[in-house]
Design a protein around this motif. Structure first.
Motif, mmCIF file in Angstrom:
data_model
loop_
_atom_site.group_PDB
_atom_site.id
_atom_site.type_symbol
_atom_site.label_atom_id
_atom_site.label_comp_id
_atom_site.label_asym_id
_atom_site.label_seq_id
_atom_site.Cartn_x
_atom_site.Cartn_y
_atom_site.Cartn_z
ATOM 1 N N LYS A 101 0.061 -6.016 10.823
ATOM 2 C CA LYS A 101 -1.232 -6.526 10.365
ATOM 3 C C LYS A 101 -1.296 -8.024 10.673
ATOM 4 O O LYS A 101 -0.412 -8.797 10.265
ATOM 5 N N TYR B 76 -3.800 -11.547 10.608
ATOM 6 C CA TYR B 76 -5.038 -12.250 10.284
ATOM 7 C C TYR B 76 -5.117 -13.403 11.274
ATOM 8 O O TYR B 76 -4.354 -14.362 11.160
ATOM 9 N N ARG C 169 -2.881 -2.387 0.103
ATOM 10 C CA ARG C 169 -4.288 -2.219 0.489
ATOM 11 C C ARG C 169 -4.420 -1.277 1.680
ATOM 12 O O ARG C 169 -5.369 -0.515 1.784
ATOM 13 N N LEU D 218 -3.960 2.228 0.467
ATOM 14 C CA LEU D 218 -5.146 2.710 -0.259
ATOM 15 C C LEU D 218 -6.383 2.799 0.632
ATOM 16 O O LEU D 218 -7.480 3.059 0.151
ATOM 17 N N LEU E 88 -8.026 0.489 1.994
ATOM 18 C CA LEU E 88 -9.009 -0.571 1.757
ATOM 19 C C LEU E 88 -9.158 -1.433 2.997
ATOM 20 O O LEU E 88 -10.221 -1.987 3.260
ATOM 21 N N ILE E 89 -8.062 -1.612 3.709
ATOM 22 C CA ILE E 89 -8.119 -2.335 4.984
ATOM 23 C C ILE E 89 -7.374 -1.529 6.052
ATOM 24 O O ILE E 89 -6.565 -0.658 5.714
ATOM 25 N N LYS E 90 -7.683 -1.836 7.283
ATOM 26 C CA LYS E 90 -7.035 -1.109 8.387
ATOM 27 C C LYS E 90 -5.902 -1.952 8.947
ATOM 28 O O LYS E 90 -6.021 -3.179 9.033
ATOM 29 N N PHE F 88 -4.370 4.681 -8.535
ATOM 30 C CA PHE F 88 -4.037 3.329 -8.076
ATOM 31 C C PHE F 88 -4.269 2.281 -9.154
ATOM 32 O O PHE F 88 -5.044 2.488 -10.099
ATOM 33 N N LEU G 227 -4.817 -1.945 -8.684
ATOM 34 C CA LEU G 227 -4.813 -3.075 -7.741
ATOM 35 C C LEU G 227 -4.189 -4.297 -8.396
ATOM 36 O O LEU G 227 -4.120 -4.385 -9.626
ATOM 37 N N GLU G 228 -3.776 -5.234 -7.564
ATOM 38 C CA GLU G 228 -3.233 -6.483 -8.100
ATOM 39 C C GLU G 228 -4.329 -7.195 -8.909
ATOM 40 O O GLU G 228 -5.474 -7.290 -8.444
ATOM 41 N N ASP G 229 -3.999 -7.656 -10.094
ATOM 42 C CA ASP G 229 -4.945 -8.357 -10.990
ATOM 43 C C ASP G 229 -6.172 -7.523 -11.347
ATOM 44 O O ASP G 229 -7.207 -8.075 -11.705
ATOM 45 N N GLU G 230 -6.061 -6.226 -11.231
ATOM 46 C CA GLU G 230 -7.225 -5.386 -11.573
ATOM 47 C C GLU G 230 -7.476 -5.441 -13.078
ATOM 48 O O GLU G 230 -6.553 -5.442 -13.877
#
Lengths: 237, 226
Positions: B12, B14, B48, B51, B53-55, B77, B79-82
């Motif tokens: 991955k 960025y 992520r 789940l 949420l991102i590729k 699931f 999530l972090e800080d959910e």
């Protein structure tokens, strides 16, 4: 989708009645401006006549753009920061579906408040002795535009605005967009109103503009959401 | 059901920055897998991706049961800080997810199972952080998940609550499910995890059986990331 809309309405408006009252208050304030144009005695031969009527048609658009814009921060930006948006995405909803749920519920609430305020405003004018003839001195076409097409134009602005709130990490960029687009649209509509026959403006221009703007805003949003990487919708942490 | 998560050559990026580099491992039924790594090691990005949420920039992930893809609504699931929707009550929050998942579970019973029944009608923003975390996990419970994926479930949660959450997840694992936790907290890992994986600055250093590691997971971890 039904659950998403239900959640939006309960969570943002019913659980927080203050938001509801706040929006109602702003609706009434703006409708008072319409009241002012009503009580003004302007002769049809006066150039100000067309301007005043066209301007009063922009009031619902302004109400939707302004009160909707006020709600955007809460329903989109904060939902993103608090990761509610991400949770819904992880549950299996696409960003477009989530956004659509938010827009439908917002428009439902805003239109309900708009009609409620409109009725309150009429009651207020009647209470102060204004006759119905004077309140509704404009023809049916005016009121169709005032109650249907002008708010629809506001909805198309909201669709675009919600999309910008979704993709920008800094919500100020999105609010700049709404100010600019409202300003541009307002000037454009007033310009056409002054430059064209009033019937053309009421029968053709405003309804067509509302219809095409709504279609354009949904298509544009749908297309760009498809091209935007999902990272844009997630909180930075 | 024979469950398997295959993570194949995941990268991955960025921009030019590589967040995950060649992540390749698999997790099987009945594994309680704890992904260890410091802040910024890439745990959340990997979660992520798991789940959907991102590729990933390249590589693929397969989540299967008996060779068939497992639908997203069978993955529980956190999530972090959910945090749960703070103006709802715990009952309303769970009811919302029960309707979304079309679950037949009774919300009151789930609240009782997570010791939250007494707070059923309290506004969520008035609950403690630990209770909010438990509520988020309870939400995942409604899906009757086959796989649990939890990102930093213990941040800001007191030690008693941490053990309580671990016990709930251990029970799930004993029923044949896969549990994946990403964390940088080492307490209780030895007691509950079957395997650990170490992620360091985007590199996956390996998957290890907890039984084969010495007494201190922390020492083992520090040794590996040297």
């Amino acid at each position: 989708m039904k659950e998403l809309i239900k959640r939006e309405i309960i969570y943002f408006y019913i659980k927080r009645p203050f938001t509801f009252l706040w929006l109602l208050f702003f609706n009434l304030i703006f409708l008072l401006a319409k009241g002012l144009t009503n009580v003004q005695e302007v002769s049809p031969s006066d150039p100000q006549y067309t301007f005043t009527r066209a301007f009063s048609l922009l009031i619902p658009l302004f109400i939707f753009a302004f009160t909707g814009g006020m709600s955007m921060d809460e329903i989109i930006h904060k939902d993103k920061v608090k990761k509610y948006f991400e949770v819904l995405m992880a549950t299996g909803f696409s960003p477009f579906k989530i956004l659509l749920g938010k827009i439908i519920s917002l428009v439902f609430v805003l239109y309900f408040l708009f009609i409620l305020s409109f009725l309150l405003w009429i009651s207020l004018l009647i209470t102060f002795g204004t006759s119905l003839d004077k309140i509704f001195f404009e023809g049916k076409l005016f009121w169709v535009n005032f109650l249907v097409f002008s708010p629809l134009l506001g909805v198309s602005l909201l669709v675009l605005e919600s999309f910008f709130y979704l993709i920008f990490q800094d919500q100020r960029s999105a609010s700049i967009f709404s100010f600019l687009s409202f300003g541009f649209l307002g000037f454009f509509i007033l310009f056409i109103a002054l430059a064209s026959p009033y019937d053309f403006f009421l029968i053709i221009f405003l309804p067509s503009l509302s219809f095409f703007s709504l279609i354009f805003s949904f298509l544009f949003t749908c297309l760009i959401l498809k091209l935007t990487p999902p990272e844009r919708y997630l909180s930075k942490t | 059901m024979n469950l398997e998560i295959k993570i194949k050559k995941i990268f991955k990026y960025y921009g030019e920055k590589a967040i995950l580099k060649d992540i390749d491992f698999s997790i099987n039924s009945k594994e309680f897998f704890v992904l260890l790594g410091q802040n910024g090691s890439g745990k959340t990005t990997l979660i992520r991706i798991l789940l959907n949420l991102i590729k990933p920039s390249s590589g693929e992930i397969k989540i299967e049961g008996n060779g068939k893809n497992i639908p997203g609504n069978k993955i529980g699931f956190l999530l972090e800080d959910e945090m749960p929707f703070d103006y709802f009550t715990p009952y309303e929050y769970l009811k919302f997810f029960r309707n979304i998942y079309k679950s037949k579970k009774n919300v009151d019973e789930v609240l009782k199972e997570f010791n939250l029944y007494e707070e059923k009608k309290t506004k969520i923003f008035k609950l403690s952080k630990g209770m909010k975390k438990k509520l988020c996990i309870a939400k995942a419970f409604l899906t009757e998940p086959l796989i649990w994926i939890l990102d930093e479930p213990f941040d800001g949660v007191d030690i008693i609550m941490v053990e309580e959450i671990y016990k709930i997840l251990k029970k799930e694992r004993e029923e044949g499910k896969i549990v994946i936790i990403a964390t940088h907290h080492f307490e209780f890992v030895k007691n509950y995890a079957s395997h650990i994986g170490i992620l360091d600055r985007g590199n996956f250093l390996g998957k290890y059986e907890v039984e084969k590691i010495g007494d201190s997971i922390l020492d083992f971890y520090l040794e590996k990331i040297k």
